[in-house]
Design a protein around this motif. Structure first.
Motif, PDB file in Angstrom:
ATOM      1  N   ASN A   1       0.870  -1.178   0.000  1.00 17.14           N
ATOM      2  CA  ASN A   1       0.000   0.000   0.000  1.00 17.14           C
ATOM      3  C   ASN A   1       0.905   1.224   0.000  1.00 17.14           C
ATOM      4  OD1 ASN A   1      -1.981   1.957   0.379  1.00 17.14           O
ATOM      5  ND2 ASN A   1      -2.067   1.625   2.596  1.00 17.14           N
ATOM      6  N   LEU A   2       1.184   1.724  -1.188  1.00 15.65           N
ATOM      7  CA  LEU A   2       2.142   2.813  -1.341  1.00 15.65           C
ATOM      8  C   LEU A   2       1.537   3.856  -2.274  1.00 15.65           C
ATOM      9  CD1 LEU A   2       5.000   3.056  -0.102  1.00 15.65           C
ATOM     10  CD2 LEU A   2       5.914   2.381  -2.314  1.00 15.65           C
ATOM     11  N   GLU A   3       1.045   4.928  -1.690  1.00 17.56           N
ATOM     12  CA  GLU A   3       0.406   5.969  -2.488  1.00 17.56           C
ATOM     13  C   GLU A   3       1.442   6.734  -3.324  1.00 17.56           C
ATOM     14  OE1 GLU A   3      -2.609   8.436  -0.635  1.00 17.56           O
ATOM     15  OE2 GLU A   3      -2.561   7.138   1.136  1.00 17.56           O
ATOM     16  N   ALA A   4       0.939   7.392  -4.367  1.00 18.09           N
ATOM     17  CA  ALA A   4       1.819   8.169  -5.238  1.00 18.09           C
ATOM     18  C   ALA A   4       2.346   9.402  -4.502  1.00 18.09           C
ATOM     19  CB  ALA A   4       1.072   8.605  -6.498  1.00 18.09           C
ATOM     20  N   CYS A   5       3.644   9.673  -4.672  1.00 15.79           N
ATOM     21  CA  CYS A   5       4.261  10.849  -4.072  1.00 15.79           C
ATOM     22  C   CYS A   5       3.542  12.109  -4.541  1.00 15.79           C
ATOM     23  CB  CYS A   5       5.739  10.909  -4.462  1.00 15.79           C
ATOM     24  SG  CYS A   5       6.609  12.364  -3.860  1.00 15.79           S
ATOM     25  N   ARG A   6       3.267  13.027  -3.614  1.00 14.58           N
ATOM     26  CA  ARG A   6       2.580  14.276  -3.941  1.00 14.58           C
ATOM     27  C   ARG A   6       3.542  15.424  -4.256  1.00 14.58           C
ATOM     28  NH1 ARG A   6      -2.056  14.427   0.845  1.00 14.58           N
ATOM     29  NH2 ARG A   6      -3.049  12.404   0.328  1.00 14.58           N
ATOM     30  N   GLY A   7       4.813  15.190  -4.090  1.00 12.77           N
ATOM     31  CA  GLY A   7       5.785  16.238  -4.387  1.00 12.77           C
ATOM     32  C   GLY A   7       5.708  17.421  -3.449  1.00 12.77           C
ATOM     33  N   CYS A   8       5.291  17.213  -2.213  1.00 18.09           N
ATOM     34  CA  CYS A   8       5.127  18.328  -1.269  1.00 18.09           C
ATOM     35  C   CYS A   8       6.458  18.837  -0.726  1.00 18.09           C
ATOM     36  CB  CYS A   8       4.218  17.908  -0.118  1.00 18.09           C
ATOM     37  SG  CYS A   8       4.920  16.638   0.956  1.00 18.09           S
ATOM     38  N   PHE A   9       7.526  18.026  -0.830  1.00 22.68           N
ATOM     39  CA  PHE A   9       8.876  18.401  -0.416  1.00 22.68           C
ATOM     40  C   PHE A   9       9.071  18.355   1.106  1.00 22.68           C
ATOM     41  CE2 PHE A   9      12.717  21.279  -0.522  1.00 22.68           C
ATOM     42  CZ  PHE A   9      13.451  20.522  -1.421  1.00 22.68           C
ATOM     43  N   ASN A  10       8.027  17.972   1.843  1.00 23.99           N
ATOM     44  CA  ASN A  10       8.133  17.958   3.306  1.00 23.99           C
ATOM     45  C   ASN A  10       9.227  17.019   3.804  1.00 23.99           C
ATOM     46  OD1 ASN A  10       6.175  19.844   3.822  1.00 23.99           O
ATOM     47  ND2 ASN A  10       4.546  18.381   4.237  1.00 23.99           N
ATOM     48  N   CYS A  11       9.360  15.841   3.182  1.00 29.80           N
ATOM     49  CA  CYS A  11      10.338  14.868   3.672  1.00 29.80           C
ATOM     50  C   CYS A  11      11.756  15.415   3.582  1.00 29.80           C
ATOM     51  CB  CYS A  11      10.214  13.544   2.918  1.00 29.80           C
ATOM     52  SG  CYS A  11      10.701  13.599   1.177  1.00 29.80           S
ATOM     53  N   ILE A  12      12.026  16.216   2.566  1.00 26.43           N
ATOM     54  CA  ILE A  12      13.353  16.785   2.394  1.00 26.43           C
ATOM     55  C   ILE A  12      13.561  17.995   3.297  1.00 26.43           C
ATOM     56  CG2 ILE A  12      14.879  17.982   0.766  1.00 26.43           C
ATOM     57  CD1 ILE A  12      13.802  16.159  -1.425  1.00 26.43           C
ATOM     58  N   SER A  13      12.627  18.919   3.286  1.00 29.88           N
ATOM     59  CA  SER A  13      12.833  20.174   4.011  1.00 29.88           C
ATOM     60  C   SER A  13      12.621  20.039   5.513  1.00 29.88           C
ATOM     61  CB  SER A  13      11.908  21.259   3.454  1.00 29.88           C
ATOM     62  OG  SER A  13      10.551  20.888   3.626  1.00 29.88           O
ATOM     63  N   ARG A  14      11.574  19.302   5.925  1.00 28.86           N
ATOM     64  CA  ARG A  14      11.211  19.254   7.349  1.00 28.86           C
ATOM     65  C   ARG A  14      11.496  17.909   8.009  1.00 28.86           C
ATOM     66  NH1 ARG A  14       5.129  20.759   7.618  1.00 28.86           N
ATOM     67  NH2 ARG A  14       5.595  20.986   9.851  1.00 28.86           N
ATOM     68  N   GLY A  15      11.456  16.821   7.236  1.00 30.07           N
ATOM     69  CA  GLY A  15      11.678  15.503   7.809  1.00 30.07           C
ATOM     70  C   GLY A  15      10.626  14.519   7.330  1.00 30.07           C
ATOM     71  N   ILE A  16      10.985  13.248   7.252  1.00 30.55           N
ATOM     72  CA  ILE A  16      10.074  12.233   6.722  1.00 30.55           C
ATOM     73  C   ILE A  16       8.828  12.099   7.587  1.00 30.55           C
ATOM     74  CG2 ILE A  16      11.241  10.358   7.959  1.00 30.55           C
ATOM     75  CD1 ILE A  16       9.508  10.211   4.479  1.00 30.55           C
ATOM     76  N   GLU A  17       8.915  12.462   8.866  1.00 31.86           N
ATOM     77  CA  GLU A  17       7.744  12.378   9.741  1.00 31.86           C
ATOM     78  C   GLU A  17       6.648  13.355   9.324  1.00 31.86           C
ATOM     79  OE1 GLU A  17      10.789  15.029  11.939  1.00 31.86           O
ATOM     80  OE2 GLU A  17      10.782  13.300  10.564  1.00 31.86           O
ATOM     81  N   PHE A  18       6.980  14.305   8.479  1.00 31.73           N
ATOM     82  CA  PHE A  18       5.988  15.269   8.005  1.00 31.73           C
ATOM     83  C   PHE A  18       5.367  14.871   6.663  1.00 31.73           C
ATOM     84  CE2 PHE A  18       8.596  17.708  10.955  1.00 31.73           C
ATOM     85  CZ  PHE A  18       7.631  18.348  11.713  1.00 31.73           C
ATOM     86  N   CYS A  19       5.720  13.698   6.156  1.00 29.04           N
ATOM     87  CA  CYS A  19       5.075  13.201   4.930  1.00 29.04           C
ATOM     88  C   CYS A  19       3.589  13.007   5.223  1.00 29.04           C
ATOM     89  CB  CYS A  19       5.692  11.872   4.492  1.00 29.04           C
ATOM     90  SG  CYS A  19       4.860  11.116   3.074  1.00 29.04           S
ATOM     91  N   PRO A  20       2.697  13.552   4.391  1.00 28.85           N
ATOM     92  CA  PRO A  20       1.256  13.444   4.652  1.00 28.85           C
ATOM     93  C   PRO A  20       0.692  12.063   4.367  1.00 28.85           C
ATOM     94  CG  PRO A  20       1.614  14.553   2.571  1.00 28.85           C
ATOM     95  CD  PRO A  20       2.978  14.369   3.179  1.00 28.85           C
TER      96      PRO A  20
END
Length: 263
Positions: free
Chosen positions: A44-63
């Protein structure tokens, strides 16, 4: 030793799976290896939304809250990784590419230092070289030491005896390299940091300091570190890297963040 095999094919028992099973068979002739298979088609792996949160803020902020974390936990638990994909239009499958996108932050903040990887692809004729180079670059950026890459030609018709021998020879060569590297890890051999590896670390470390307001997760990760993991960095490596960095950053002086303008 435990090996996690991630298969990016949308077919459960296709050529890539058969190639992975042959790899497992040959590896078990070399040593006591335990293989686990993870099929991205079943995850169960949804498509990346390109929000950039994982890079800028941390993977814990991935929606997206799905199997991404589970897959990464398996990668962390395993001693080695085998990444497998058929060649689809000169590259990896969409399933594997989406997983790579979902863990984009690993290219900034690698988590798998000290672990070993092998990349394996199957192709009907062309694209193996390009696909393997991409897979090797990505797994290396994640922190893995890539030891062995193998492209097998599996045309949509019965293979000739000559092609079967060629595939077998290529697989055997990669298996030997992967096995030797895994055993060196088991024996506790200290990894040597190359100039290229150290320079990559220093570039990210310097940039993260300069753009800490925009990439706070990178800044927290890099500051206070001598390298990604505790290891000795040679004097020559430090000296050469220092000189080359001065040249690189002089050439990049106009690429930094601009001054904020008054609103």
């Amino acid at each position: 030793m435990k090996i996690l095999t991630i298969i990016g094919s949308p077919r459960k028992k296709g050529n890539s799976y058969q190639a992975a099973r042959k790899l497992e068979e040959e590896m078990k002739k070399q040593g006591d290896y335990e293989f686990e298979y993870l099929f991205l088609k079943d995850a169960n792996l949804e498509a990346c939304r390109g929000c950039f949160n994982c890079i800028s803020r941390g993977i814990e902020f991935c929606p997206l809250k799905d199997d991404r974390q589970m897959i990464q936990e398996k990668m962390q638990e395993a001693d080695g990784l085998v990444m497998v994909s058929p060649v689809y239009v000169m590259n990896v499958t969409a399933l594997l590419k989406n997983f790579i996108d979902r863990v984009a932050y690993l290219c900034h903040r690698p988590e798998y230092l000290g672990k070993k990887a092998m990349v394996l692809c199957t192709t009907g004729g062309i694209g193996a070289k390009e696909t393997l180079e991409y897979m090797e670059m990505i797994t290396g950026a994640w922190g893995y030491k890539v030891a062995g890459k193998c492209g097998l030609t599996t045309p949509p018709w019965p293979a000739t005896e000559g092609l079967e021998k060629k595939n077998s020879k290529a697989l055997q060569k990669s298996v030997q390299k992967f096995d030797q590297t895994l055993k060196s890890m088991e024996q506790g051999e200290s990894p040597k940091v190359s100039i290229k590896e150290y320079m990559g670390f220093r570039i990210f470390q310097t940039i993260s300091r300069d753009v800490k307001e925009y990439l706070p997760a990178d800044y927290q990760f890099y500051q206070g570190k001598e390298y990604y993991q505790p290891t000795g960095v040679g004097f020559l490596t430090r000296t050469v890297t220092g000189i080359m960095l001065r040249v690189i950053f002089f050439m990049m002086r106009d690429m930094g963040p601009g001054e904020k303008k008054d609103q």
